[in-house]
Design a protein around this motif. Sequence first.
Motif, short mmCIF file in Angstrom:
data_model
loop_
_atom_site.label_atom_id
_atom_site.label_comp_id
_atom_site.label_asym_id
_atom_site.label_seq_id
_atom_site.Cartn_x
_atom_site.Cartn_y
_atom_site.Cartn_z
N HIS A 1 16.05 87.88 24.54
CA HIS A 1 15.50 89.08 23.61
C HIS A 1 15.35 90.02 23.49
CE1 HIS A 1 11.89 89.77 22.46
NE2 HIS A 1 11.45 90.66 23.57
N LEU A 2 16.50 90.98 24.34
CA LEU A 2 16.52 92.47 24.46
C LEU A 2 17.62 93.05 23.42
CD1 LEU A 2 16.56 93.53 27.94
CD2 LEU A 2 15.34 94.61 26.27
N LYS B 1 17.45 94.76 15.80
CA LYS B 1 15.76 95.22 14.75
C LYS B 1 15.80 96.69 15.03
CE LYS B 1 12.71 91.58 14.88
NZ LYS B 1 11.55 90.77 16.06
N LEU B 2 15.72 97.03 15.96
CA LEU B 2 14.83 98.72 16.56
C LEU B 2 16.88 99.71 14.85
CD1 LEU B 2 14.04 100.57 17.66
CD2 LEU B 2 15.59 100.68 19.50
N LEU C 1 15.78 99.61 11.67
CA LEU C 1 14.85 99.67 11.08
C LEU C 1 15.31 101.41 10.61
CD1 LEU C 1 12.26 98.14 13.23
CD2 LEU C 1 12.21 98.99 10.95
N ARG C 2 16.19 101.97 12.47
CA ARG C 2 16.91 103.26 11.99
C ARG C 2 17.52 103.75 10.99
NH1 ARG C 2 14.89 105.72 15.82
NH2 ARG C 2 14.53 105.49 17.90
N ARG C 3 18.32 102.75 10.44
CA ARG C 3 18.78 102.00 8.65
C ARG C 3 18.33 102.72 7.80
NH1 ARG C 3 21.07 97.34 6.19
NH2 ARG C 3 21.10 96.82 8.73
N GLU C 4 17.24 102.53 7.95
CA GLU C 4 16.27 102.12 6.81
C GLU C 4 15.56 103.97 6.87
OE1 GLU C 4 13.25 98.91 5.92
OE2 GLU C 4 14.32 97.28 7.27
N LEU C 5 15.31 104.23 7.77
CA LEU C 5 14.78 105.69 8.11
C LEU C 5 15.46 106.63 7.94
CD1 LEU C 5 11.79 106.23 9.40
CD2 LEU C 5 13.56 107.13 11.25
N ILE C 6 17.40 106.20 8.06
CA ILE C 6 17.75 107.21 7.73
C ILE C 6 18.40 107.60 6.09
CG2 ILE C 6 20.66 107.85 7.87
CD1 ILE C 6 20.13 106.69 10.55
N GLY C 7 18.77 105.87 5.64
CA GLY C 7 18.76 106.45 3.96
C GLY C 7 17.73 104.97 3.16
N PRO C 8 17.07 105.24 3.23
CA PRO C 8 15.51 104.24 2.10
C PRO C 8 16.34 104.15 1.39
CG PRO C 8 15.06 106.80 2.32
CD PRO C 8 16.23 107.07 3.12
N SER C 9 16.16 102.29 0.73
CA SER C 9 16.81 102.06 -0.46
C SER C 9 16.72 102.38 -1.89
CB SER C 9 16.22 100.48 -0.71
OG SER C 9 14.79 100.33 -0.79
N GLU D 1 19.73 87.91 13.56
CA GLU D 1 18.84 89.16 13.38
C GLU D 1 19.52 89.85 11.97
OE1 GLU D 1 15.85 91.46 12.72
OE2 GLU D 1 15.38 89.20 14.55
N TYR D 2 20.90 89.63 12.02
CA TYR D 2 21.64 90.55 10.64
C TYR D 2 21.91 89.02 9.71
CZ TYR D 2 22.00 95.71 13.31
OH TYR D 2 22.08 96.17 13.15
N ARG D 3 21.03 87.99 10.44
CA ARG D 3 22.01 86.54 9.80
C ARG D 3 22.79 86.27 8.81
NH1 ARG D 3 16.68 89.01 6.48
NH2 ARG D 3 15.01 87.61 6.54
N ILE D 4 23.38 86.85 10.50
CA ILE D 4 25.51 86.52 9.79
C ILE D 4 25.62 85.10 10.74
CG2 ILE D 4 27.58 87.23 10.96
CD1 ILE D 4 26.34 89.96 10.97
#
Length: 367
Positions: free
Chosen positions: A26-27, A33-34, A37-45, A210-213
């Motif tokens: 779970h962790l 996920k965290l 989300l941080r990657r999205e925050l750093i560089g929005p699509s 979670e990364y769909r790998i």
Amino acid sequence: MSILQKIAEIEAEMNRTQKNKATSYHLGTLKAKLAKLRRELIGPSSSKGGPVGEGFDVTKSGDARVGLIGFPSVGKSTLLCKLTGTFSEVAAYEFTTLTCIPGVIKYKGAKIQLLDLPGIIEGAKDGKGRGRQVIAVARTCNLIMIVLDSMKPLTHKRLIEKELEGFGIRLNRQPPNISFRRKEKGGLNITSTVPQTKLDNETIKSICNEYRIHNADITLKENATMDSLIDVIEGNRMYIPCLYVLNKIDSITIEELDLLDRVPHYVPCSAHKEWNLDGMVETMWAYLNLKRIYTKPKGQIPDYAAPVVLPAEHTSVADFCNRIHRTLLRQFKYALVWGTSVKHNPQKVGKEHILADEDVVQIVKKI
């Protein structure tokens, strides 16, 4: 729900979750996920419309780039003025510097660009203040110097580290020794060359899901953690050496300075009274790990005034030629080297030869 709210929610859930073998799956999912989300925050699509955020337009110059980072009013601008002679406004109030001020230090024949960055505040990684632009410039530096006020709590050090880590910068660390390769089919193939005490196969699978790998070869060559595996999958982490500059030591006692001496990777100084600035520049040079190579034209003495400065990981003769001019390697026949990297002086070497600090090189071209 905004990205910041989602991040806060996941962090709260991670704090509530007990850390044991039963909750590791779970962790792992939460941490992945965290990180996304941080990657999205750093560089929005880039597909989303709207204006692009304004950054600091500073041209990279010199042989290396060093960034001064810290909270407001710790003495970054004073350090830049004393070391480079560049004017950066100094005042008794906070947020005096509002943009990036560059300066140049000339040391041992090398030109080192020093950047005085605006003071960051807690929450900079989430976009507070001008934190995002400051940390984006920090990612381009060869060395980060975190300036701390010796009269303020040392917890400020941890706060700045947390802000930089949230932006994908890893200080004084090496990249994880993990091999990760995606493939088209065959599922997840997980192997390890050392015993794993912090990570099991189920946790690795949860992070990959979670990364769909679903198809990849993962080889763990060290006792890996969830964070190190996520860093490898993300692939956008910067591993930068860091020096902690404890400024304003003229305002504390000798006993307090002895206590601060236990901090690793630190150098004490007083920018105002110019105490230990030479020692700081010397330590900065050691952390940059640069090599100076001198050129020798045929029939002349070596040019010791203007060395070719190379990073320690790229010191082959081919790197040396590329640094002088890109076309030089096409005409390269062999090189004559004087110095500690060869057995006798001069020695005839090829372009794969690794040069040492303060070697003298003469390039012989094809006729």
